[in-house]
Design a protein around this motif. Sequence first.
Motif, PDB file in Angstrom:
ATOM      1  N   ALA A  83     -22.270 -23.676  -3.433  1.00 35.07           N
ATOM      2  CA  ALA A  83     -22.290 -23.616  -1.966  1.00 35.07           C
ATOM      3  C   ALA A  83     -20.947 -24.096  -1.435  1.00 35.07           C
ATOM      4  O   ALA A  83     -20.284 -24.916  -2.058  1.00 35.07           O
ATOM      5  CB  ALA A  83     -23.420 -24.486  -1.404  1.00 35.07           C
ATOM      6  N   GLU A  84     -20.584 -23.586  -0.284  1.00 41.78           N
ATOM      7  CA  GLU A  84     -19.310 -23.963   0.310  1.00 41.78           C
ATOM      8  C   GLU A  84     -19.353 -25.378   0.886  1.00 41.78           C
ATOM      9  O   GLU A  84     -20.398 -25.844   1.333  1.00 41.78           O
ATOM     10  CB  GLU A  84     -18.944 -23.007   1.440  1.00 41.78           C
ATOM     11  N   LEU A  85     -18.202 -26.007   0.863  1.00 41.00           N
ATOM     12  CA  LEU A  85     -17.989 -27.275   1.556  1.00 41.00           C
ATOM     13  C   LEU A  85     -16.794 -27.079   2.479  1.00 41.00           C
ATOM     14  O   LEU A  85     -15.785 -26.486   2.086  1.00 41.00           O
ATOM     15  CB  LEU A  85     -17.698 -28.403   0.559  1.00 41.00           C
ATOM     16  N   HIS A  86     -16.920 -27.578   3.708  1.00 43.84           N
ATOM     17  CA  HIS A  86     -15.863 -27.404   4.703  1.00 43.84           C
ATOM     18  C   HIS A  86     -15.262 -28.758   5.084  1.00 43.84           C
ATOM     19  O   HIS A  86     -15.861 -29.806   4.843  1.00 43.84           O
ATOM     20  CB  HIS A  86     -16.423 -26.699   5.938  1.00 43.84           C
ATOM     21  N   GLU A  87     -14.092 -28.695   5.693  1.00 48.69           N
ATOM     22  CA  GLU A  87     -13.399 -29.908   6.130  1.00 48.69           C
ATOM     23  C   GLU A  87     -14.343 -30.814   6.912  1.00 48.69           C
ATOM     24  O   GLU A  87     -15.089 -30.357   7.775  1.00 48.69           O
ATOM     25  CB  GLU A  87     -12.199 -29.536   7.001  1.00 48.69           C
ATOM     26  N   GLY A  88     -14.317 -32.104   6.564  1.00 52.35           N
ATOM     27  CA  GLY A  88     -15.132 -33.100   7.249  1.00 52.35           C
ATOM     28  C   GLY A  88     -16.527 -33.278   6.676  1.00 52.35           C
ATOM     29  O   GLY A  88     -17.230 -34.208   7.059  1.00 52.35           O
ATOM     30  N   ALA A  89     -16.935 -32.390   5.776  1.00 49.67           N
ATOM     31  CA  ALA A  89     -18.282 -32.500   5.200  1.00 49.67           C
ATOM     32  C   ALA A  89     -18.374 -33.715   4.289  1.00 49.67           C
ATOM     33  O   ALA A  89     -17.506 -33.947   3.447  1.00 49.67           O
ATOM     34  CB  ALA A  89     -18.625 -31.238   4.411  1.00 49.67           C
ATOM     35  N   ALA A  90     -19.432 -34.474   4.462  1.00 52.39           N
ATOM     36  CA  ALA A  90     -19.708 -35.599   3.562  1.00 52.39           C
ATOM     37  C   ALA A  90     -20.376 -35.040   2.313  1.00 52.39           C
ATOM     38  O   ALA A  90     -21.193 -34.120   2.382  1.00 52.39           O
ATOM     39  CB  ALA A  90     -20.613 -36.610   4.247  1.00 52.39           C
ATOM     40  N   LEU A  91     -20.005 -35.606   1.181  1.00 51.98           N
ATOM     41  CA  LEU A  91     -20.597 -35.176  -0.076  1.00 51.98           C
ATOM     42  C   LEU A  91     -20.897 -36.394  -0.932  1.00 51.98           C
ATOM     43  O   LEU A  91     -20.363 -37.478  -0.712  1.00 51.98           O
ATOM     44  CB  LEU A  91     -19.682 -34.197  -0.824  1.00 51.98           C
ATOM     45  N   ARG A  92     -21.784 -36.198  -1.897  1.00 48.91           N
ATOM     46  CA  ARG A  92     -22.068 -37.256  -2.862  1.00 48.91           C
ATOM     47  C   ARG A  92     -22.265 -36.624  -4.224  1.00 48.91           C
ATOM     48  O   ARG A  92     -22.703 -35.477  -4.335  1.00 48.91           O
ATOM     49  CB  ARG A  92     -23.269 -38.095  -2.457  1.00 48.91           C
TER      50      ARG A  92
ATOM     51  N   MET B   9     -27.268 -41.488 -11.899  1.00 52.53           N
ATOM     52  CA  MET B   9     -26.423 -42.513 -11.288  1.00 52.53           C
ATOM     53  C   MET B   9     -25.621 -41.896 -10.141  1.00 52.53           C
ATOM     54  O   MET B   9     -25.005 -40.844 -10.318  1.00 52.53           O
ATOM     55  CB  MET B   9     -25.466 -43.088 -12.330  1.00 52.53           C
ATOM     56  N   GLU B  10     -25.642 -42.556  -8.986  1.00 52.13           N
ATOM     57  CA  GLU B  10     -24.764 -42.119  -7.908  1.00 52.13           C
ATOM     58  C   GLU B  10     -23.368 -42.628  -8.242  1.00 52.13           C
ATOM     59  O   GLU B  10     -23.171 -43.827  -8.424  1.00 52.13           O
ATOM     60  CB  GLU B  10     -25.212 -42.666  -6.558  1.00 52.13           C
ATOM     61  N   THR B  11     -22.411 -41.715  -8.326  1.00 55.95           N
ATOM     62  CA  THR B  11     -21.077 -42.086  -8.810  1.00 55.95           C
ATOM     63  C   THR B  11     -19.961 -41.875  -7.794  1.00 55.95           C
ATOM     64  O   THR B  11     -18.844 -42.330  -8.028  1.00 55.95           O
ATOM     65  CB  THR B  11     -20.758 -41.317 -10.101  1.00 55.95           C
ATOM     66  N   LEU B  12     -20.251 -41.205  -6.676  1.00 55.83           N
ATOM     67  CA  LEU B  12     -19.193 -41.007  -5.682  1.00 55.83           C
ATOM     68  C   LEU B  12     -19.782 -40.555  -4.356  1.00 55.83           C
ATOM     69  O   LEU B  12     -20.728 -39.768  -4.327  1.00 55.83           O
ATOM     70  CB  LEU B  12     -18.198 -39.932  -6.168  1.00 55.83           C
ATOM     71  N   ARG B  13     -19.189 -41.053  -3.273  1.00 57.14           N
ATOM     72  CA  ARG B  13     -19.391 -40.531  -1.916  1.00 57.14           C
ATOM     73  C   ARG B  13     -17.999 -40.269  -1.370  1.00 57.14           C
ATOM     74  O   ARG B  13     -17.095 -41.099  -1.514  1.00 57.14           O
ATOM     75  CB  ARG B  13     -20.130 -41.531  -1.037  1.00 57.14           C
ATOM     76  N   GLU B  14     -17.823 -39.127  -0.744  1.00 56.34           N
ATOM     77  CA  GLU B  14     -16.490 -38.723  -0.285  1.00 56.34           C
ATOM     78  C   GLU B  14     -16.660 -37.784   0.902  1.00 56.34           C
ATOM     79  O   GLU B  14     -17.767 -37.299   1.166  1.00 56.34           O
ATOM     80  CB  GLU B  14     -15.752 -38.034  -1.440  1.00 56.34           C
ATOM     81  N   THR B  15     -15.556 -37.506   1.589  1.00 53.85           N
ATOM     82  CA  THR B  15     -15.518 -36.550   2.690  1.00 53.85           C
ATOM     83  C   THR B  15     -14.444 -35.520   2.387  1.00 53.85           C
ATOM     84  O   THR B  15     -13.349 -35.874   1.936  1.00 53.85           O
ATOM     85  CB  THR B  15     -15.203 -37.266   4.019  1.00 53.85           C
TER      86      THR B  15
END
Length: 164
Positions: free
Chosen positions: A71-80, A8-14
Amino acid sequence: MTRIQAPMETLRETVRAEWTDYNGHMNLAYFVLVFDLATDGFYADFGLGEDYCRRTNHSTFAVESHTAYLAELHEGAALRCTTQLLGFDDKRMHYFHHMYREEDGVLAATMELMAVHVDLAVRKVRPMPDEVQDRLGRIFLAHAALERPPQLGRVMQLGGAGGK
């Protein structure tokens, strides 16, 4: 709840600026926050969300979690985030979140959780309503064919003799 996604896709965020630390990437505390928001999305899909809590004075408490930072996530990166139900009984749920970096599909982190259903009036673990268990059963069947995550049940330890 109509068609059940597997997972289930449960979140999209930045990734927000305030989520980054002096290393220039998303701080571990915010990975946990994002996974908590994904949990809220997961629960809302089958009837254990905030509305349920307000209506029944019952909720869930996390009792154990394991997070892997991959893995790293940086400011502005879209994630799900996606969520896979691994098992449940009348009082507990075992589920697994995956967090992906949208730009390249890289798996950034995972979180395995065990949660219990709680009567908030007495702060005791109690069975979930039958209709919630029925919905969980349908999700479990839809997720049964999914591959078990390789991070599932991992133990943290140093390798080799003397930890070297």
